[in-house]
Design a protein around this motif. Structure first.
Motif, mmCIF file in Angstrom:
data_model
loop_
_atom_site.group_PDB
_atom_site.id
_atom_site.type_symbol
_atom_site.label_atom_id
_atom_site.label_comp_id
_atom_site.label_asym_id
_atom_site.label_seq_id
_atom_site.Cartn_x
_atom_site.Cartn_y
_atom_site.Cartn_z
ATOM 1 N N MET A 152 0.801 -1.254 0.189
ATOM 2 C CA MET A 152 -0.421 -0.007 -0.130
ATOM 3 C C MET A 152 0.725 1.267 0.064
ATOM 4 N N GLU A 153 0.690 2.140 -0.904
ATOM 5 C CA GLU A 153 2.219 3.365 -0.812
ATOM 6 C C GLU A 153 1.264 3.949 -1.518
ATOM 7 N N LEU A 154 1.533 5.185 -1.045
ATOM 8 C CA LEU A 154 1.332 6.883 -1.614
ATOM 9 C C LEU A 154 2.497 7.324 -2.174
ATOM 10 N N PRO A 155 2.834 7.509 -3.331
ATOM 11 C CA PRO A 155 3.457 8.319 -4.248
ATOM 12 C C PRO A 155 2.822 9.922 -3.929
ATOM 13 N N PRO A 156 3.909 10.531 -4.024
ATOM 14 C CA PRO A 156 4.372 11.912 -3.608
ATOM 15 C C PRO A 156 2.605 13.038 -4.518
ATOM 16 N N ALA A 157 2.375 14.059 -3.869
ATOM 17 C CA ALA A 157 1.634 14.953 -4.453
ATOM 18 C C ALA A 157 2.182 15.813 -5.340
ATOM 19 N N THR A 158 3.173 16.247 -4.499
ATOM 20 C CA THR A 158 3.427 18.043 -5.554
ATOM 21 C C THR A 158 4.638 17.515 -6.684
ATOM 22 N N ALA A 159 4.781 18.348 -7.752
ATOM 23 C CA ALA A 159 5.122 18.130 -8.476
ATOM 24 C C ALA A 159 5.750 19.718 -8.867
ATOM 25 N N ARG A 160 7.316 19.628 -9.428
ATOM 26 C CA ARG A 160 7.484 20.934 -9.927
ATOM 27 C C ARG A 160 8.897 20.424 -11.083
ATOM 28 N N SER A 161 8.515 21.273 -12.333
ATOM 29 C CA SER A 161 9.942 21.592 -13.370
ATOM 30 C C SER A 161 10.861 23.062 -12.996
ATOM 31 N N GLN A 162 11.919 22.429 -14.460
ATOM 32 C CA GLN A 162 13.031 23.487 -13.374
ATOM 33 C C GLN A 162 13.266 23.662 -15.837
ATOM 34 N N GLN A 163 12.901 25.400 -15.505
ATOM 35 C CA GLN A 163 13.742 25.510 -17.344
ATOM 36 C C GLN A 163 14.681 25.411 -17.641
ATOM 37 N N PRO A 164 15.702 25.094 -18.065
ATOM 38 C CA PRO A 164 17.622 26.026 -18.088
ATOM 39 C C PRO A 164 17.117 27.248 -18.636
ATOM 40 N N ARG A 165 18.432 28.179 -17.922
ATOM 41 C CA ARG A 165 18.096 29.574 -18.305
ATOM 42 C C ARG A 165 19.346 29.970 -19.332
ATOM 43 N N VAL A 166 19.378 30.261 -20.617
ATOM 44 C CA VAL A 166 20.266 30.550 -21.389
ATOM 45 C C VAL A 166 21.894 30.077 -21.124
ATOM 46 N N ARG A 167 22.117 31.128 -20.157
ATOM 47 C CA ARG A 167 23.678 30.894 -19.402
ATOM 48 C C ARG A 167 23.676 30.374 -19.018
ATOM 49 N N PHE A 168 23.325 30.594 -17.559
ATOM 50 C CA PHE A 168 23.554 29.455 -16.719
ATOM 51 C C PHE A 168 22.116 29.260 -15.100
ATOM 52 N N GLY A 207 18.416 27.747 -13.915
ATOM 53 C CA GLY A 207 17.450 27.218 -14.167
ATOM 54 C C GLY A 207 16.344 27.982 -13.838
ATOM 55 N N THR A 208 14.615 28.449 -13.967
ATOM 56 C CA THR A 208 13.921 28.978 -13.803
ATOM 57 C C THR A 208 13.242 28.330 -12.914
ATOM 58 N N PRO A 209 12.921 27.877 -11.990
ATOM 59 C CA PRO A 209 11.441 26.596 -11.207
ATOM 60 C C PRO A 209 10.114 27.410 -11.591
ATOM 61 N N SER A 210 9.558 26.465 -11.672
ATOM 62 C CA SER A 210 8.292 26.499 -12.057
ATOM 63 C C SER A 210 7.437 26.492 -10.954
ATOM 64 N N PRO A 211 6.193 27.024 -10.227
ATOM 65 C CA PRO A 211 5.196 26.763 -9.608
ATOM 66 C C PRO A 211 5.187 25.711 -9.166
ATOM 67 N N GLN A 212 4.743 25.225 -7.909
ATOM 68 C CA GLN A 212 4.838 24.304 -7.468
ATOM 69 C C GLN A 212 3.322 23.969 -7.818
#
Length: 388
Positions: free
Chosen positions: A121-137, A139-144
């Motif tokens: 019986m398992e409950l995987p996490p219910a939160t997610a967030r991605s991150q987009q790489p910046r051009v030079r250095f 990254g920019t995280p997305s809203p949770q």
């Protein structure tokens, strides 16, 4: 998050109950050769000979003497570690005597089904967030994002006969399928409480779940008439939160001009508290408000306009029942004439988006209900633990 206790109640029906099944197997309800030749103890370990009917499938130690060491709070039953909160074998006799949820007196084969235990019986996490790489250095995280909550289950069904297994399989599938009315609450124990803990504070609720995958069936054991079957399925709730059982903070009958308050404190982290308010009777003119408090402020607060939440009931009939449940983000009115449940939002006067009443971790909140109408109203204020 894996769950330690094999217990699952769906729509008020016990679907999985490890201790019940262990007790039935120990008592020999599936045949005398099936029960393990051990004594049930309440200590932390037990020694016995493994004589299970599913030796080739489950245990490479068939016929050997084993010592099972159980974790804190657990007790050994039939060479398994069962949670005493669910009661041990002395409280279970057989499906007919115990009026097991699948038993029907008109169908004798229902007594030959012995129930279901949980392998996973398992409950995987219910939160997610991605991150987009910046051009030079960097990254920019997305809203949770808060995702739907999934419960993944692998269960084992046991029966004394093939007919009993067929009955249990249909019953199990019927409970999982639910009804046309929508989702059903899934109640479970994430861990086994110690003797010092109140079990009601440990139970968790996955609200309004529906079956989204399965069950898929796998034959895993046969020994004479005995049968064992594996079921794999997933339940999903559109809300990401796990809820505690409701705790009544205040109940009162309010005459015109009367008021009542409830102090909500979440001083230590352990999830936030959501508020559910139920109103009955002549509730027109009743106002519900919530005010955040400093550490030394009393409840109720007099003469303040600093409400974080406030709404007033208008346009209902005497005898209607209105429930605003912030833990589930639902506002329902039960019409006293039609007995139908409808949205309560058209009967509530508020400003802006709907003012759900939540108390985040480490806060104090005063919830006050005031009857500014001309009739008597009954009010119940419950708090519900809400955590990710």
């Amino acid at each position: 998050m894996p769950l330690e206790v094999g217990y699952l109640c769906l729509a008020g029906v016990e679907l999985i109950h490890d201790a019940r099944v262990f007790a039935y197997l120990y008592r020999g309800l599936a045949g005398s050769a099936i029960s393990a030749s051990i004594g049930v103890q309440t200590t932390g370990s037990v020694t016995g000979i493994v004589e299970s009917p599913y030796s080739d499938v489950y245990s490479p130690n068939y016929g050997e003497e084993l010592t099972i060491n159980c974790g804190d709070g657990f007790a050994p039953v039939c060479l398994q570690c069962a949670c005493p909160t669910l009661t041990l074998e002395e409280d279970f006799t057989d499906p007919e005597t115990d009026d097991a949820p699948w038993f029907q007196a008109s169908s004798p084969t229902s007594a030959e089904f012995l129930g279901a235990t949980a392998l996973v019986m398992e409950l995987p996490p219910a939160t997610a967030r991605s991150q987009q790489p910046r051009v030079r250095f960097g990254g920019t995280p997305s809203p949770q994002r808060l995702l739907p909550r999934i419960m993944q289950v692998t269960a084992r069904l046991f029966a004394a006969t093939p007919a009993g297994m067929e009955w249990g399989k249909r019953w199990f599938n019927d409970v999982l399928a639910g009804t046309c009315d929508g989702g059903a609450d899934a109640v479970f124990l994430p861990y086994c409480p110690t003797s010092e803990q109140d079990p009601d504070t440990v139970y968790r609720v996955l609200a309004e779940t529906i079956l989204v995958d399965g069950p898929t069936w796998v034959e895993i054991g046969a020994f004479g008439e005995f049968r064992a079957l594996e079921a794999r399925f997933q339940l999903a709730s559109s809300a990401p939160w796990l809820l505690g059982l409701p705790y009544q903070c205040e109940h009162a009958n309010l005459a015109p001009g009367g008021s009542t308050s409830c102090l909500i404190e979440t001083d230590d982290w352990g999830g936030g508290q959501a508020v559910s308010v139920q109103l009955e009777g002549d509730m027109n003119g009743v106002t519900v408000s919530a005010v955040p408090l400093a550490a030394d402020q009393p409840c109720p607060v007099v003469g303040t306009s600093m409400h974080c939440s406030e709404f007033t009931v208008q346009g209902t009939q005497n005898g209607d029942v209105l429930i605003v449940d912030s833990s589930r983000r639902s506002a329902l009115l039960t019409d006293t004439t039609s007995k139908n449940d409808v949205s309560a939002v058209p009967y509530l006067d508020f400003v802006g988006s709907f003012p759900w009443i939540d108390a985040p971790p480490c806060t104090r909140l005063c919830v006050t209900v005031t009857n500014n109408g001309s009739g008597a109203a009954e009010v119940t204020i419950d708090t519900v633990l809400r955590e990710l």
